[in-house]
Design an enzyme around this catalytic site. Structure first.
Site, PDB file in Angstrom:
ATOM      1  CB  ALA A 177      -0.048  -2.631  11.308  1.00 10.80           C
ATOM      2  CG  MET A 178      -0.151  -3.415   4.695  1.00  7.80           C
ATOM      3  SD  MET A 178      -0.943  -2.137   4.079  1.00  7.80           S
ATOM      4  CE  MET A 178      -2.201  -2.771   3.221  1.00  7.80           C
ATOM      5  CG  ASN A 232      -0.407  -7.172   3.869  1.00  8.68           C
ATOM      6  OD1 ASN A 232      -0.534  -6.361   3.076  1.00  8.68           O
ATOM      7  ND2 ASN A 232       0.342  -7.312   4.956  1.00  8.68           N
ATOM      8  CD  GLU A 238      -5.591   3.317   6.635  1.00  8.44           C
ATOM      9  OE1 GLU A 238      -6.125   3.172   7.862  1.00  8.44           O
ATOM     10  OE2 GLU A 238      -5.077   2.548   5.981  1.00  8.44           O
ATOM     11  CD  GLU A 250      -2.844   1.217   2.373  1.00  9.13           C
ATOM     12  OE1 GLU A 250      -3.984   1.626   2.111  1.00  9.13           O
ATOM     13  OE2 GLU A 250      -2.720   0.737   3.370  1.00  9.13           O
ATOM     14  CG  HIS A 283      -7.911  -1.793   7.815  1.00  8.24           C
ATOM     15  ND1 HIS A 283      -8.552  -0.587   6.992  1.00  8.24           N
ATOM     16  CD2 HIS A 283      -6.870  -1.191   8.347  1.00  8.24           C
ATOM     17  CE1 HIS A 283      -7.896   0.508   7.112  1.00  8.24           C
ATOM     18  NE2 HIS A 283      -6.932   0.307   8.010  1.00  8.24           N
ATOM     19  CD  GLU A 341      -3.552  -2.245  10.497  1.00  8.99           C
ATOM     20  OE1 GLU A 341      -3.760  -2.666   9.444  1.00  8.99           O
ATOM     21  OE2 GLU A 341      -3.302  -1.256  10.750  1.00  8.99           O
TER      22      GLU A 341
END
Length: 867
Positions: free
Chosen positions: A275-276, A278, A333, A140, A314, A311
């Protein structure tokens, strides 16, 4: 031709919509030691009209083969042309592909870079001191194109089947569960993962290395594991607890089960962001996932729980339903931030998380009070602009206005709207208007006679926020509310024409008791009847509005006279708004200091003190760095801080709240940093007892002891902290001693720390933040700025793009006229890719500090000297 396609053909950074991906079948073979990888993929395409070219994204890749086939066996061979500027590959075929389903087969190679984006290398040392490598992804916003050729835009959703060829002594995780493992010659193995849900390219993930997994926990039938480098499994239990709770909480709130087949949380030693998200394979910076519950401070535990919940949110907001393009990033977000706050409020009610969010909202308001601010939703034309969207306006302001809307409409009405939104746009993309439509359908018309769309468009598409002025009305029993934009610096006349639809909650004392009322202020001024003989009036009652409040003197006097009757959030806003008016030049600093000294005498809320202590830190950077001025500032700080510290004491008490421990640490920290000799002596004594093991120091106090000792430390202390960093037992402890090095005042030690930022001894994920801390240390500011200028090319080359931008925030502390001019000149010639808007905000914030210094410094130092 669709409108999107027309736009794509006009914009070199947007892809045409002639070929639409349905699924990807990708096999990657990484060479960790050689820092390269090879891959092959099959992309199943729906071709919308006859074509002889396919355009998709690729960057830093070499595509060696491109073949297009259909179900009948027709085979077209492609020639590949790469454009590094637009990061696109144009594949020209030796024939025409007709409308229908085709498979695009590609072979390619790429590099495992060291820039913490795309497919990159991370490293760590084993307990025996051996260096080990990890290959991991972070895509991202627009970096999947660095790992495999793809349609790298959020709207091109597809299913992904990932396979990895790796050494047989390594482990790997990806978005979906492992379905097959096959031994290969040469001590290799092939890992094949199940197909993912339909999702965007930026959510694809795969991580390869010597990793260990925790034992799984189960949430509604979904197995959750935490992965880390060897020897850290004992730090995973708290994250597992938070992950299980949040996954179950969100499934219930959204009335939608988690759509994946498992959930892995992976700690990466080198990671550019926190963090991400995924899908099914969330990656984290180690400090945001791994923690020792028995030794961590409240802030450290809260950070892990918040990031894990954010996260996990998300998985629904962002992954299950995704914004159509990066201008709508806030839909991802802001909602994840908002939902994490709601989840933590349920997870640990004693944390009072919504009260703590006041601090985050205030940070967003500092930025949003600038002329260089932007609207929450903002046009995005290219990858660099997309990278600039990851800021407090998207996250914290977005969360704050959602909370404001939720409380105005009612929590259940709001929730039902969210449920409808997710249900309607499942596995697809959506835009802001889709969200408002869903909430309106779930909400009864309300008395303000304004739609959700009309109200929220003023907050989402309009930059800035208002200040609401409150005055007594000529009408008996009434007050007058008026609005205007709030800015720290002087405004243009056109600013006065901007209006918001403001949900204003009011509480007032009148004949007969307390009256509570909520109105929507949509005009420049309105008169509100409250009741006869109006006493104390609180506007923004509850403290959840994203606006400031300005009371006329008579009403302000009533507030000051009844501060104890205000909630902690209301007191926070009162002090925060007051400090903002000082920075804007509308309230004298001396008046502010008198008010906060009076308030601090009885205050016990850690969040309220965050504003007060923050203002003292601000003054510390403004005043001269002479010993006499520093001693006088210590005296001022003691008058404000000691009453609360005396009530709390240095030792934690059985049964005290988490906030009490936080406050104790904050009070000791500020006194130690400013230079209180008594606090420094006590901190040194307690710290030595901690190291000897002869005393148990409260986890919330220990960071404050480190703050006090570093700010007044000598070379021996510096060497001690370097050693403690190297032997740290947790990621948080390692960070604590690393950043303490930036607080020393000795010139030689400052130069040594500056050198560490570029000599490889500090990870590139941390080095920009270390430099930011040095820039904000008054004793190190000038040296650090000269170092940044001298080493700028090397920093641009070495640091992640997001880190470079965050480092530049340190210049906001250089509140000297000559220094500020030098900073402006430097950035006029050195652009920060993806951080142009952030740098403009830093420069304006610096200008505010310089104007404040011109206005207040001489008088402040005179008052300090005579006190």
């Amino acid at each position: 031709m669709s409108a999107q396609n027309t736009l794509a053909e006009l914009n070199q950074h947007r892809l045409p919509t002639i070929a639409i991906p349905d699924s990807y079948d990708i096999c990657i073979t990484p060479d960790l030691e050689g820092a390269v990888f090879s891959g092959q993929e099959k992309i199943s395409l729906s071709i919308q009209r006859p074509l002889s070219q396919v355009v998709l994204n690729a960057a830093e890749l070499v595509i060696s083969e491109a073949i297009l086939t259909d179900a009948s066996g027709t085979k077209l061979t492609g020639t590949v042309s790469l454009d590094a500027v637009s990061e696109r590959a144009t594949i020209s075929f030796d024939g025409t592909a007709g409308v229908g389903q085709w498979d695009l087969c590609l072979k390619f190679t790429g590099i495992l870079n060291n820039k913490l984006r795309g497919f990159y290398r991370s490293s760590y040392k084993t307990s025996q001191g051996k260096d080990e490598l990890i290959a991991t992804t972070k895509f991202e916003p627009c970096d999947a194109r660095r790992a495999f050729p793809c349609f790298d835009e959020p709207a091109f959703k597809a299913s992904f089947s990932i396979s990895l060829v790796i050494a047989d002594d390594l482990s790997a995780v990806s978005n979906a569960r492992l379905v097959k493992e096959t031994a290969l010659p040469g001590n290799k193995k092939l890992l094949e993962f199940a197909p993912t849900i339909k999702m965007s390219t930026y959510l694809v993930a795969y991580i390869v290395g010597k990793l260990e997994a925790s034992e799984p926990v189960t949430a509604n039938g979904t197995e959750i594991r935490v992965w880390a480098t060897p020897g850290k499994k004992h730090l995973t239990s708290f994250a597992l607890e938070a992950a299980k709770f949040s996954l179950e909480y969100f499934a219930g709130y959204f009335e939608q089960p988690y759509p994946g087949d498992k959930l892995d949380l992976v700690a990466i030693p080198d990671f550019a962001s926190g963090a991400m998200e995924n899908f099914g394979c969330i990656t984290f910076r180690e400090t945001a996932l791994l923690v020792d519950k028995s030794s961590a401070s409240h802030a450290e535990l809260e950070r892990v729980a918040e990031v894990v919940a954010h996260e996990n949110a998300h998985m629904w907001f962002g992954d299950f339903v995704t914004m159509s393009w990066w201008n709508g990033l806030w839909l991802n977000e802001a909602f994840a931030t908002f939902m994490a706050a709601k989840c933590l409020h349920a997870f640990k009610p004693e944390w009072k998380f919504w009260e703590g969010f006041n601090v985050q909202r205030a940070v967003a308001m500092r930025v949003d009070g600038l002329h260089s601010t932007r609207s929450i939703e903002f046009p995005v034309n290219n990858p660099e602009e997309a990278r600039g969207m990851f800021d407090v306006l998207t996250y914290e302001k977005g969360c704050a206005v959602l909370r404001m809307l939720e409380l105005f409409l009612g929590e259940e009405n709001f929730r039902q709207g969210i449920v409808g939104y997710l249900d309607k746009h499942a596995f697809a993309n959506a835009d802001t208007h889709d969200l408002w439509d869903a909430i309106e359908q779930a909400t009864d018309p309300f008395s303000a006679k304004v739609t959700v769309t009309e109200m929220m468009n003023t907050w989402i598409f309009q930059a800035g926020y208002p200040v609401v002025s409150v005055s007594e009305s000529a009408v008996s029993g009434a007050i007058t509310l008026s609005q205007r934009p709030f800015k720290f610096l002087s405004q243009d006349k056109s600013d006065a024409l901007v209006l918001w639809h403001i949900p204003v909650s009011i509480r007032a004392q009148v004949d007969g008791g307390t009256v509570e009322k909520t109105v929507c202020l949509s005009k420049a001024s309105e008169t509100i009847y409250l009741g006869e003989n109006v006493g104390a009036v609180v506007v923004n009652a509850g403290g959840n509005g994203f606006f400031r409040v300005e009371y006329e003197d008579s009403l302000k006097a009533r507030i000051v006279g009844s501060l104890s009757a205000l909630s902690a959030s209301e007191r926070f806003n009162f002090v925060s708004d007051l400090w903002a008016t000082v920075l804007a030049g509308n309230t004298p600093l001396c008046q502010y200091l008198k008010d906060v000294e009076r308030l601090a005498a009885t205050e016990d809320d850690s969040n309220v003190f965050t504003v007060i202590l923050g203002s003292l830190h601000y003054l510390r950077r403004i005043v001269s760095q002479t010993e006499a001025v520093r001693e006088a500032l210590v005296s001022l700080a003691r008058r404000i801080v000691l009453p609360a510290l005396s009530r709390l004491g240095w030792d934690s008490q059985q049964g005290e709240t988490p906030q009490a421990g936080q406050l104790r640490g904050s009070l000791v920290s500020i006194l130690g940093i400013i230079g209180d000799k008594q606090v420094h002596a006590q901190a040194a004594k307690l710290f030595e007892r901690h190291l000897e093991g002869s005393a148990t120091i409260d986890a919330n106090l220990l960071p404050a002891l480190v703050d006090a000792l570093s700010a007044n430390g000598d070379e021996q202390r510096y060497r001690q902290f370097c050693q403690l960093k190297g032997s740290a037992a947790t990621p948080q402890e390692e960070q604590r001693y690393l950043f303490a090095l930036a607080a020393f005042r000795d010139e030689g030690l400052i130069k040594e720390t500056l050198g560490k930022a570029l000599d490889g001894s500090v990870r590139t994920q941390d080095a920009p933040f270390l430099l930011r801390s040095l820039l904000m240390n008054p004793a190190a500011a000038r040296l650090s700025w000269e170092f940044v200028k001298a080493n700028w090319p090397e920093m641009v080359k070495a640091f992640p793009m997001s880190g470079l931008s965050r480092m530049c925030e340190g210049v906001t502390a250089l509140a000297d006229v000559a220094l500020a001019e030098d900073v402006r000149n430097f950035f006029s010639q050195h652009k920060v890719q993806g951080g142009e808007k952030a740098v403009a905000q830093y420069l304006e914030t610096l200008r505010i500090a310089v104007e404040f210094s011109k206005r207040e410094k001489t008088e402040l130092e005179g008052q300090l000297a005579s006190a």
